[in-house]
Scaffold this motif. Sequence first.
Motif, mmCIF file in Angstrom:
data_model
loop_
_atom_site.group_PDB
_atom_site.id
_atom_site.type_symbol
_atom_site.label_atom_id
_atom_site.label_comp_id
_atom_site.label_asym_id
_atom_site.label_seq_id
_atom_site.Cartn_x
_atom_site.Cartn_y
_atom_site.Cartn_z
ATOM 1 N N GLU A 96 1.064 -1.177 -0.041
ATOM 2 C CA GLU A 96 0.020 0.006 0.075
ATOM 3 C C GLU A 96 0.834 1.275 0.096
ATOM 4 O O GLU A 96 1.989 1.372 0.898
ATOM 5 N N SER A 97 0.610 2.119 -0.831
ATOM 6 C CA SER A 97 1.231 3.384 -0.962
ATOM 7 C C SER A 97 1.144 4.294 0.295
ATOM 8 O O SER A 97 0.274 4.200 1.075
ATOM 9 N N ASP A 98 2.414 4.630 0.864
ATOM 10 C CA ASP A 98 2.453 5.600 2.264
ATOM 11 C C ASP A 98 1.569 6.895 1.684
ATOM 12 O O ASP A 98 2.199 7.408 1.066
ATOM 13 N N PRO A 99 0.769 7.454 2.612
ATOM 14 C CA PRO A 99 0.004 8.724 2.242
ATOM 15 C C PRO A 99 1.155 9.675 2.501
ATOM 16 O O PRO A 99 0.754 10.841 2.187
ATOM 17 N N ASN A 100 2.049 9.582 3.344
ATOM 18 C CA ASN A 100 3.072 10.583 3.630
ATOM 19 C C ASN A 100 4.214 10.328 2.735
ATOM 20 O O ASN A 100 5.430 10.606 3.371
ATOM 21 N N ALA A 101 4.155 10.575 1.446
ATOM 22 C CA ALA A 101 5.312 10.505 0.476
ATOM 23 C C ALA A 101 5.977 11.724 0.745
ATOM 24 O O ALA A 101 5.482 12.943 0.880
ATOM 25 N N ARG A 102 7.451 11.737 0.858
ATOM 26 C CA ARG A 102 8.334 12.942 1.147
ATOM 27 C C ARG A 102 8.788 13.472 -0.194
ATOM 28 O O ARG A 102 9.084 12.751 -1.079
ATOM 29 N N VAL A 103 8.657 14.744 -0.161
ATOM 30 C CA VAL A 103 9.701 15.619 -1.124
ATOM 31 C C VAL A 103 10.930 16.346 -0.368
ATOM 32 O O VAL A 103 10.603 17.284 0.460
ATOM 33 N N LEU A 104 12.184 16.041 -0.483
ATOM 34 C CA LEU A 104 13.400 16.818 -0.136
ATOM 35 C C LEU A 104 13.998 17.322 -1.053
ATOM 36 O O LEU A 104 14.120 16.989 -2.245
ATOM 37 N N GLN A 105 14.756 18.366 -0.483
ATOM 38 C CA GLN A 105 15.845 18.904 -1.352
ATOM 39 C C GLN A 105 17.080 18.186 -1.672
ATOM 40 O O GLN A 105 17.626 18.120 -0.495
ATOM 41 N N ARG A 106 17.498 18.073 -2.831
ATOM 42 C CA ARG A 106 18.659 17.128 -2.838
ATOM 43 C C ARG A 106 19.793 17.722 -2.121
ATOM 44 O O ARG A 106 20.717 17.398 -1.546
ATOM 45 N N ARG A 107 19.956 19.367 -2.308
ATOM 46 C CA ARG A 107 21.094 20.104 -1.764
ATOM 47 C C ARG A 107 20.815 19.610 -0.169
ATOM 48 O O ARG A 107 22.088 19.753 0.601
ATOM 49 N N ASP A 108 19.824 19.908 0.504
ATOM 50 C CA ASP A 108 19.688 19.731 1.991
ATOM 51 C C ASP A 108 20.108 18.361 2.366
ATOM 52 O O ASP A 108 20.766 18.125 3.228
ATOM 53 N N VAL A 109 19.535 17.160 1.619
ATOM 54 C CA VAL A 109 20.045 15.884 1.666
ATOM 55 C C VAL A 109 21.583 15.710 1.763
ATOM 56 O O VAL A 109 21.949 15.000 2.548
ATOM 57 N N GLU A 110 22.123 16.083 0.830
ATOM 58 C CA GLU A 110 23.545 15.998 0.724
ATOM 59 C C GLU A 110 24.350 16.591 1.901
ATOM 60 O O GLU A 110 25.274 16.096 2.624
ATOM 61 N N LYS A 111 23.917 17.898 2.279
ATOM 62 C CA LYS A 111 24.497 18.543 3.448
ATOM 63 C C LYS A 111 24.278 17.769 4.895
ATOM 64 O O LYS A 111 25.230 17.509 5.467
ATOM 65 N N ARG A 112 22.842 17.425 4.891
ATOM 66 C CA ARG A 112 22.793 16.650 6.243
ATOM 67 C C ARG A 112 23.298 15.162 6.031
ATOM 68 O O ARG A 112 23.858 14.830 7.416
ATOM 69 N N LEU A 113 23.616 14.646 4.987
ATOM 70 C CA LEU A 113 24.310 13.336 4.775
ATOM 71 C C LEU A 113 25.433 13.448 5.438
ATOM 72 O O LEU A 113 26.125 12.487 6.310
ATOM 73 N N GLY A 114 26.338 14.356 4.984
ATOM 74 C CA GLY A 114 27.664 14.575 5.594
ATOM 75 C C GLY A 114 27.550 14.849 6.795
ATOM 76 O O GLY A 114 28.630 14.465 7.598
ATOM 77 N N GLU A 115 26.646 15.680 7.575
ATOM 78 C CA GLU A 115 26.530 16.090 8.914
ATOM 79 C C GLU A 115 26.320 14.774 9.755
ATOM 80 O O GLU A 115 26.737 14.670 10.905
ATOM 81 N N GLU A 116 25.334 14.016 9.435
ATOM 82 C CA GLU A 116 24.686 12.871 10.060
ATOM 83 C C GLU A 116 25.377 11.636 10.034
ATOM 84 O O GLU A 116 25.045 10.743 10.589
ATOM 85 N N ALA A 117 26.189 11.359 8.786
ATOM 86 C CA ALA A 117 26.569 10.175 8.370
ATOM 87 C C ALA A 117 27.482 9.377 9.606
ATOM 88 O O ALA A 117 27.153 8.055 10.172
ATOM 89 N N PRO A 118 28.124 10.010 10.429
ATOM 90 C CA PRO A 118 28.771 9.154 11.689
ATOM 91 C C PRO A 118 27.838 8.872 12.477
ATOM 92 O O PRO A 118 27.834 7.554 12.950
ATOM 93 N N ARG A 119 26.881 9.535 12.812
ATOM 94 C CA ARG A 119 25.752 9.260 13.843
ATOM 95 C C ARG A 119 24.772 7.994 13.085
ATOM 96 O O ARG A 119 24.509 7.166 13.815
ATOM 97 N N ILE A 120 24.581 8.302 12.039
ATOM 98 C CA ILE A 120 23.844 7.018 11.274
ATOM 99 C C ILE A 120 24.403 5.893 11.333
ATOM 100 O O ILE A 120 23.919 4.798 11.675
ATOM 101 N N LEU A 121 25.823 5.764 11.132
ATOM 102 C CA LEU A 121 26.587 4.637 11.057
ATOM 103 C C LEU A 121 26.655 4.077 12.408
ATOM 104 O O LEU A 121 26.568 2.826 12.674
#
Length: 205
Positions: A96-121
Motif C-alpha cells: 500500500e502506498s504511504d500517504p506521507n510520501a516525502r519531497v526533499l531538496q537534494r542539496r539539503d539531503v547531501e548536506k545533512r548526509l555529510g553531517e549525520e553520517a557518523p551518527r547514522i553509521l
Amino acid sequence: MTLPCALLVLAVAGPPADLAAVGIVASRDPAHSVALLRSGGRTRLVAVGDTAFGGRVAAIGAGLVALEFEGRRVDLRLSAEAASPLAAARATSRAESDPNARVLQRRDVEKRLGEEAPRILAETTLMPALDSGRVAGFTLTRVPENSLLTDAGLRAGDVLTQINDTPIDSMATLIALWPRLQNESTLRAIVLRNGQPVSLTVSLR
C-alpha cells in the motif's frame, strides 16, 4: 605474567571469533570506501578510521577489510555468504502506498548526509530477516531519531525488503545499491511494518 592472565589479555585484544566482512564498497578514494562487518548478530557499516567490535578499521580494499586490535592487524576477506547472495524476494504488488510520501531538496539531503553520517553509521543496526531459510530483507532494529532515515519514513522494526525494485537479499546487494542511487530523483523502498507491506517514497528536487 601467568599463563591464564596472558590468555586473557590475548582474548581481550583479539577480534570476536565470529567477526566477518559481509559487504564492501571500495572507492578509488580510500576515504570513501565502506564495509559491513557482522559479529554476534549485529551489523555495522564502517569506514577507514572507525572503531567496531573492539578494533579500528585500518584499510578497506576490494574484497578485504583490515582492522587493528591493540596493534595486531587482522584481515577479513569478504565472506562466502556475501559473495554468493541468496536470491529471495517478497511480492510487493500488494504494497500500500504511504500517504506521507516525502519531497526533499537534494542539496539539503547531501548536506545533512555529510553531517549525520557518523551518527547514522554508529546508531543504525540491521539484522537479516529470513524467509524459508533465505534472506528476505533486513530488520532495522535501531534507527537514530530525527535523522535522514526517519525523515524518509523508516522506523525501528521495519523490515527493508526492496529499494527501487531491487530485492534486498544480502548485505552485498544493499551496499552495492548505494552508488547507483546517487543520481536518482526518486527513491522507493518497500518495508514490512507490523507484518504489512508499505511503500515509502522520497522525491529529490
